[in-house]
Design an enzyme around this catalytic site. Sequence first.
Site, PDB file in Angstrom:
ATOM      1  N   GLY A 198      19.143  -9.241   0.504  1.00 33.98           N
ATOM      2  CA  GLY A 198      18.904 -10.336  -0.443  1.00 33.98           C
ATOM      3  C   GLY A 198      17.765 -11.223   0.005  1.00 33.98           C
ATOM      4  O   GLY A 198      17.792 -12.440  -0.199  1.00 33.98           O
ATOM      5  N   ALA A 199      16.728 -10.595   0.576  1.00 28.72           N
ATOM      6  CA  ALA A 199      15.664 -11.374   1.230  1.00 28.72           C
ATOM      7  C   ALA A 199      14.421 -11.567   0.354  1.00 28.72           C
ATOM      8  O   ALA A 199      13.379 -11.986   0.841  1.00 28.72           O
ATOM      9  CB  ALA A 199      15.285 -10.722   2.554  1.00 28.72           C
ATOM     10  N   ASN A 252      22.913 -11.323   3.931  1.00 30.36           N
ATOM     11  CA  ASN A 252      22.629 -12.575   3.220  1.00 30.36           C
ATOM     12  C   ASN A 252      22.848 -12.474   1.706  1.00 30.36           C
ATOM     13  O   ASN A 252      23.117 -13.487   1.063  1.00 30.36           O
ATOM     14  CB  ASN A 252      21.189 -13.004   3.527  1.00 30.36           C
ATOM     15  CG  ASN A 252      20.691 -14.063   2.568  1.00 30.36           C
ATOM     16  OD1 ASN A 252      20.990 -15.249   2.722  1.00 30.36           O
ATOM     17  ND2 ASN A 252      19.954 -13.642   1.522  1.00 30.36           N
ATOM     18  N   SER A 305      30.034 -19.131   3.624  1.00 28.64           N
ATOM     19  CA  SER A 305      29.805 -20.337   2.833  1.00 28.64           C
ATOM     20  C   SER A 305      30.861 -21.349   3.239  1.00 28.64           C
ATOM     21  O   SER A 305      31.983 -20.961   3.601  1.00 28.64           O
ATOM     22  CB  SER A 305      29.949 -20.039   1.342  1.00 28.64           C
ATOM     23  OG  SER A 305      29.948 -21.258   0.602  1.00 28.64           O
ATOM     24  N   TYR A 365      34.795 -16.722  -5.395  1.00 31.81           N
ATOM     25  CA  TYR A 365      33.715 -16.735  -4.392  1.00 31.81           C
ATOM     26  C   TYR A 365      34.249 -17.247  -3.053  1.00 31.81           C
ATOM     27  O   TYR A 365      33.947 -16.686  -1.991  1.00 31.81           O
ATOM     28  CB  TYR A 365      32.594 -17.631  -4.921  1.00 31.81           C
ATOM     29  CG  TYR A 365      31.422 -17.882  -4.009  1.00 31.81           C
ATOM     30  CD1 TYR A 365      30.365 -16.976  -3.923  1.00 31.81           C
ATOM     31  CD2 TYR A 365      31.337 -19.065  -3.265  1.00 31.81           C
ATOM     32  CE1 TYR A 365      29.268 -17.235  -3.111  1.00 31.81           C
ATOM     33  CE2 TYR A 365      30.251 -19.336  -2.462  1.00 31.81           C
ATOM     34  CZ  TYR A 365      29.214 -18.420  -2.386  1.00 31.81           C
ATOM     35  OH  TYR A 365      28.124 -18.688  -1.583  1.00 31.81           O
ATOM     36  N   ALA A 369      37.271 -17.009  -2.010  1.00 33.71           N
ATOM     37  CA  ALA A 369      38.097 -15.926  -1.463  1.00 33.71           C
ATOM     38  C   ALA A 369      37.219 -14.852  -0.822  1.00 33.71           C
ATOM     39  O   ALA A 369      37.508 -14.364   0.282  1.00 33.71           O
ATOM     40  CB  ALA A 369      38.950 -15.313  -2.573  1.00 33.71           C
TER      41      ALA A 369
HETATM   42  N1  LIG Z   1      22.452 -21.956  -2.021  1.00 33.08           N
HETATM   43  C1  LIG Z   1      23.611 -22.452  -1.612  1.00 33.08           C
HETATM   44  O1  LIG Z   1      23.949 -23.624  -1.872  1.00 33.08           O
HETATM   45  C2  LIG Z   1      24.565 -21.589  -0.809  1.00 33.08           C
HETATM   46  C3  LIG Z   1      25.730 -22.197  -0.308  1.00 33.08           C
HETATM   47  C4  LIG Z   1      26.619 -21.432   0.429  1.00 33.08           C
HETATM   48  C5  LIG Z   1      26.348 -20.092   0.671  1.00 33.08           C
HETATM   49  N2  LIG Z   1      25.223 -19.519   0.178  1.00 33.08           N
HETATM   50  C6  LIG Z   1      25.001 -18.096   0.471  1.00 33.08           C
HETATM   51  O2  LIG Z   1      23.721 -17.906   1.031  1.00 33.08           O
HETATM   52  C7  LIG Z   1      23.227 -16.614   0.682  1.00 33.08           C
HETATM   53  C8  LIG Z   1      21.844 -16.717   0.036  1.00 33.08           C
HETATM   54  O3  LIG Z   1      21.957 -17.493  -1.150  1.00 33.08           O
HETATM   55  P1  LIG Z   1      20.691 -18.130  -1.917  1.00 33.08           P
HETATM   56  O4  LIG Z   1      21.081 -19.514  -2.268  1.00 33.08           O
HETATM   57  O5  LIG Z   1      19.435 -17.880  -1.157  1.00 33.08           O
HETATM   58  O6  LIG Z   1      20.732 -17.246  -3.263  1.00 33.08           O
HETATM   59  P2  LIG Z   1      19.544 -16.714  -4.209  1.00 33.08           P
HETATM   60  O7  LIG Z   1      20.188 -16.372  -5.509  1.00 33.08           O
HETATM   61  O8  LIG Z   1      18.387 -17.651  -4.212  1.00 33.08           O
HETATM   62  O9  LIG Z   1      19.100 -15.350  -3.483  1.00 33.08           O
HETATM   63  C9  LIG Z   1      19.986 -14.274  -3.387  1.00 33.08           C
HETATM   64  C10 LIG Z   1      19.203 -12.984  -3.287  1.00 33.08           C
HETATM   65  O10 LIG Z   1      20.159 -11.915  -3.237  1.00 33.08           O
HETATM   66  C11 LIG Z   1      19.708 -10.871  -4.082  1.00 33.08           C
HETATM   67  N3  LIG Z   1      20.816 -10.044  -4.537  1.00 33.08           N
HETATM   68  C12 LIG Z   1      21.724 -10.344  -5.510  1.00 33.08           C
HETATM   69  N4  LIG Z   1      22.538  -9.292  -5.694  1.00 33.08           N
HETATM   70  C13 LIG Z   1      22.156  -8.328  -4.829  1.00 33.08           C
HETATM   71  C14 LIG Z   1      22.610  -7.009  -4.552  1.00 33.08           C
HETATM   72  N5  LIG Z   1      23.641  -6.486  -5.231  1.00 33.08           N
HETATM   73  N6  LIG Z   1      21.985  -6.298  -3.587  1.00 33.08           N
HETATM   74  C15 LIG Z   1      20.951  -6.835  -2.915  1.00 33.08           C
HETATM   75  N7  LIG Z   1      20.453  -8.068  -3.140  1.00 33.08           N
HETATM   76  C16 LIG Z   1      21.059  -8.801  -4.088  1.00 33.08           C
HETATM   77  C17 LIG Z   1      19.002 -11.575  -5.238  1.00 33.08           C
HETATM   78  O11 LIG Z   1      18.097 -10.698  -5.909  1.00 33.08           O
HETATM   79  C18 LIG Z   1      18.291 -12.711  -4.498  1.00 33.08           C
HETATM   80  O12 LIG Z   1      17.007 -12.342  -4.068  1.00 33.08           O
HETATM   81  C19 LIG Z   1      24.291 -15.989  -0.232  1.00 33.08           C
HETATM   82  O13 LIG Z   1      25.166 -15.185   0.529  1.00 33.08           O
HETATM   83  C20 LIG Z   1      25.031 -17.206  -0.755  1.00 33.08           C
HETATM   84  O14 LIG Z   1      26.338 -16.888  -1.172  1.00 33.08           O
HETATM   85  C21 LIG Z   1      24.324 -20.243  -0.554  1.00 33.08           C
END
Ligand SMILES: NC(=O)c1ccc[n+]([C@@H]2O[C@H](COP(=O)([O-])OP(=O)(O)OC[C@H]3O[C@@H](n4cnc5c(N)ncnc54)[C@H](O)[C@@H]3O)[C@@H](O)[C@H]2O)c1
Length: 248
Positions: free
Chosen positions: A13-14, A87, A139, A152, A154
Amino acid sequence: MGKLDDKIAIVTGAGQGIGKAIAEKLSAEGATVVVTDINEATAKETAERLGNASVGIRTDVTDPASVEAMVEQVTTQFGRVDVLVNNAGWDKASPFMDSDRADWERVIAINLFGVLNTSKAVLPVMAAQGSGSVVNLGSDAGRVGSSGEAVYSAAKGGVIAFTKATAREMARHQVNANCVCPGPTDTALFASMGGDNPKLREALTKAIPFRRLAQPDDLANVVAFFASDEANFVTGQTVSVSGGLTMS
Ligand SMILES: NC(=O)c1ccc[n+]([C@@H]2O[C@H](COP(=O)([O-])OP(=O)(O)OC[C@H]3O[C@@H](n4cnc5c(N)ncnc54)[C@H](O)[C@@H]3O)[C@@H](O)[C@H]2O)c1
């Protein structure tokens, strides 16, 4: 000299958000980064701007065949995997009573099965090497619960527990596994969960002792530490990066 010189690191997810910041930080610390995302264009764009022969590969973490093909390509091209950062994540805000099963399945497929799929493919490689570091993005929702994010929460609680169990199993191979839990972080995902509403953003910012949202780099710095040899004796741990919003 970076703290990840010569390491091969896979980040899922980078293509954007926190994952992109992690890829940039690991690269800046000397790693060759395998930038994976379900969005091929963003994976490749991110990788192109990194040094150290980093590559971008489309990978859907919910699909074991896609994950296995990516890991096969990495081991063929680079011969090893030193770091795995799980990620990729997704959520859709809704009170649980109004939620539907299709969304539960998607949330669990990406956030929990995604981690299982990549771990199943990469842990045997690390075991054979006798070294490696896994960093899973959990998270705070998985630690303390979050309204509108029950399924989520869970799934992320599952990621935290899975991290501890794999940390125990993999210790004999000198592989560590730790979990980094973001609090509210300024990304597209956060915006889609209501963070694009200025009132909610302001209320949340006031609740955070440091009086700001996390930026992706705040997470990337902590992930880079856990991915490095500096954290070799740390395993099975869960750390919140939330400006003090959650403690203990
Ligand atoms: N942003 C927040 O407030 C927050 C809070 C707690 C946890 N998180 C966690 O941090 C991590 C990153 O979140 P973010 O905010 O950067 O999200 P984001 O939506 O900006 O980025 C997520 C990335 O994951 C990719 N992705 C989605 N489904 C996928 C799949 N099936 N296979 C491969 N890639 C996939 C997307 O294309 C995207 O590039 C996640 O695990 C999220 O649950 C984020």
